[in-house]
Design a protein around this motif. Structure first.
Motif, PDB file in Angstrom:
ATOM      1  N   LYS A 239       0.643  -1.278  -0.105  1.00  0.00           N
ATOM      2  CA  LYS A 239       0.054   0.002  -0.323  1.00  0.00           C
ATOM      3  C   LYS A 239       0.753   0.939  -0.041  1.00  0.00           C
ATOM      4  CE  LYS A 239      -3.973   2.057   2.632  1.00  0.00           C
ATOM      5  NZ  LYS A 239      -3.755   3.436   2.196  1.00  0.00           N
ATOM      6  N   LYS A 240       2.127   1.168   0.917  1.00  0.00           N
ATOM      7  CA  LYS A 240       2.740   2.668   0.900  1.00  0.00           C
ATOM      8  C   LYS A 240       3.391   2.837  -0.474  1.00  0.00           C
ATOM      9  CE  LYS A 240       3.326   4.809   4.922  1.00  0.00           C
ATOM     10  NZ  LYS A 240       2.136   6.377   4.843  1.00  0.00           N
ATOM     11  N   VAL A 241       4.088   2.101  -0.786  1.00  0.00           N
ATOM     12  CA  VAL A 241       5.134   1.765  -2.319  1.00  0.00           C
ATOM     13  C   VAL A 241       3.956   2.209  -3.440  1.00  0.00           C
ATOM     14  CG1 VAL A 241       5.955  -0.029  -3.954  1.00  0.00           C
ATOM     15  CG2 VAL A 241       6.162  -0.398  -1.160  1.00  0.00           C
ATOM     16  N   ASN A 242       2.757   1.471  -3.531  1.00  0.00           N
ATOM     17  CA  ASN A 242       1.867   1.983  -4.627  1.00  0.00           C
ATOM     18  C   ASN A 242       0.835   3.378  -4.312  1.00  0.00           C
ATOM     19  OD1 ASN A 242       2.078  -0.259  -5.638  1.00  0.00           O
ATOM     20  ND2 ASN A 242      -0.118  -1.522  -5.061  1.00  0.00           N
ATOM     21  N   GLU A 243       1.025   4.272  -3.197  1.00  0.00           N
ATOM     22  CA  GLU A 243       0.731   5.232  -2.758  1.00  0.00           C
ATOM     23  C   GLU A 243       1.664   6.421  -2.988  1.00  0.00           C
ATOM     24  OE1 GLU A 243      -1.034   5.472   0.579  1.00  0.00           O
ATOM     25  OE2 GLU A 243      -3.243   4.366  -0.196  1.00  0.00           O
ATOM     26  N   GLN A 244       3.414   5.703  -2.638  1.00  0.00           N
ATOM     27  CA  GLN A 244       3.829   6.679  -2.516  1.00  0.00           C
ATOM     28  C   GLN A 244       5.685   6.547  -2.426  1.00  0.00           C
ATOM     29  OE1 GLN A 244       3.427   7.260   2.344  1.00  0.00           O
ATOM     30  NE2 GLN A 244       2.487   8.921   1.174  1.00  0.00           N
ATOM     31  N   GLY A 245       5.860   5.349  -3.082  1.00  0.00           N
ATOM     32  CA  GLY A 245       7.200   5.200  -3.999  1.00  0.00           C
ATOM     33  C   GLY A 245       8.196   4.321  -2.843  1.00  0.00           C
ATOM     34  N   ILE A 246       8.927   3.987  -2.873  1.00  0.00           N
ATOM     35  CA  ILE A 246       9.804   2.783  -2.564  1.00  0.00           C
ATOM     36  C   ILE A 246      10.867   3.863  -1.450  1.00  0.00           C
ATOM     37  CG2 ILE A 246      11.882   1.822  -2.671  1.00  0.00           C
ATOM     38  CD1 ILE A 246      10.903   0.158  -4.831  1.00  0.00           C
ATOM     39  N   GLU A 247      11.301   4.940  -1.860  1.00  0.00           N
ATOM     40  CA  GLU A 247      12.146   5.457  -0.986  1.00  0.00           C
ATOM     41  C   GLU A 247      11.242   6.331   0.591  1.00  0.00           C
ATOM     42  OE1 GLU A 247      15.033   8.532  -1.105  1.00  0.00           O
ATOM     43  OE2 GLU A 247      14.256   8.355  -2.696  1.00  0.00           O
ATOM     44  N   ALA A 248       9.703   6.483  -0.425  1.00  0.00           N
ATOM     45  CA  ALA A 248       9.141   7.484   1.418  1.00  0.00           C
ATOM     46  C   ALA A 248       8.673   5.628   2.081  1.00  0.00           C
ATOM     47  CB  ALA A 248       7.418   7.587   0.277  1.00  0.00           C
TER      48      ALA A 248
END
Length: 349
Positions: A239-248
């Protein structure tokens, strides 16, 4: 010691110069100074044959997860930690019984089971900064019975730093007093990952680092994947990666970017590991190099239970102040002020 400093010491040692009358015939004072500069036991210089270095077998984590070359500074720290561990186990009076989780995951090849076990032993909280998370995890793992130490160099002072390339962390297995060491020169996110990585080593009972390169690489990959899965649960991470990307996502979970990238690849969120993700955040920890309260630093190096046991033993007359200061890793002059600061903190808690 840097190459420049080595060269300077060699130039200052006139007895190594072929043009000098006392070539290879140093005085005792010259030999003592040479041994001091190179951190070599004075007695070694008097032997006809170079002594063989003792093999060190322990769970060992390096920057590239490859078999470590144990340099003199790293070896010195290992011996220092072994001494602390031995004192705590045999003389502190704090040890009552064996820890039943040591080796409980021996032979387990199920990553989900490893993560499940971790979740029963550690409660993972979310913090805004990696420093807060590191302190919390260190406290929890120490509470379970594991000594958690950290340091950025060998001996006293800052002139013998530990290179992250040589060692990030290591484990000294023991049924009663296992010990995890973290290189304080590493970033906070890397230390967080290393701490749980080494804790899994303890759960698996694996410390034979030198038993074989192929075995080591396979074991390290398995533990790295389990550690990543613990910090970054699949659905929440996706969910985090899809919404904000790997670094975030890496910032949110307080893990290194390379760990987040590997987890993304394992979950098929990316096809390849972009080299930019693998560039680690190696922000310097300036407090390790200069400045800061030296008494706070001394306390940060040592496990809290170890420190409490040490001060109790000194107060009860079971340990001489000089020996207590040596075990704590401070000068005798600093010992009582460090103890006073520790007592102040305990009173507040």
């Amino acid at each position: 010691m840097s190459d420049e400093k080595k060269q300077q010491v060699l130039e200052d040692s006139k007895w190594l110069n072929k043009d000098q009358k006392n070539f290879l015939n140093p005085t005792l004072n010259q030999l003592e100074n040479f041994a001091k500069h190179f951190h070599v036991p004075f007695g070694f210089l008097l032997l006809k044959k170079i002594p063989e270095q003792q093999s060190i077998k322990l769970a060992f984590r390096t920057k590239e997860n490859v078999p470590a070359k144990v340099g003199l500074n790293v070896r010195s720290v290992i011996y220092e930690m072994q001494r602390k561990q031995a004192w705590f186990k045999e003389e502190s009076g704090y040890i009552e019984s064996k820890l039943n989780f040591i080796g409980s995951l021996s032979g387990c090849n199920d990553i989900n089971k490893v993560v499940e076990t971790l979740n029963t032993l550690i409660e993972l909280h979310h913090f805004k900064t990696p420093r807060e998370l590191l302190n919390d995890l260190r406290r929890q793992i120490a509470f379970s019975g594991v000594l958690v130490m950290q340091k950025g160099g060998a001996g006293l002072g800052t002139n013998r730093p530990l290179k992250v390339e040589e060692v990030r962390a290591f484990t000294l297995l023991d049924d009663h007093a296992p010990l995890i060491f973290l290189n304080q020169k590493d970033s906070y996110t890397a230390r967080i990952f290393s701490l749980v990585h080494e804790f899994i080593h303890i759960l698996r009972g694996t410390d034979e680092f030198l038993m074989g390169i192929n075995y080591d690489i396979e074991e390290e990959r398995f533990i790295n994947n389990a550690t990543g899965k613990f910090f970054m649960p699949d659905e929440m991470f996706k969910k985090k990666v899809n919404e904000q990307g790997i670094e975030a996502a890496a910032n949110y979970f307080n893990v290194p970017r390379y760990a987040a990238a590997i987890q993304a690849k394992n979950l098929n969120l990316i096809k390849y590991l972009d080299e930019n993700y693998c560039l680690e955040d190696q922000k310097s920890i300036r407090s390790n190099n200069s400045g800061g309260n030296p008494y706070n630093k001394a306390l940060s190096y040592n496990d809290e239970r170890f420190t409490a046991a040490l001060f109790d033993s000194e107060r009860n007359g079971n340990l001489q102040p000089t020996e207590a200061a040596s075990l704590l890793g401070v000068s005798t002059k600093m010992f009582y002020q460090t103890m006073d600061l520790f007592d102040e903190r305990e009173a507040i808690l």
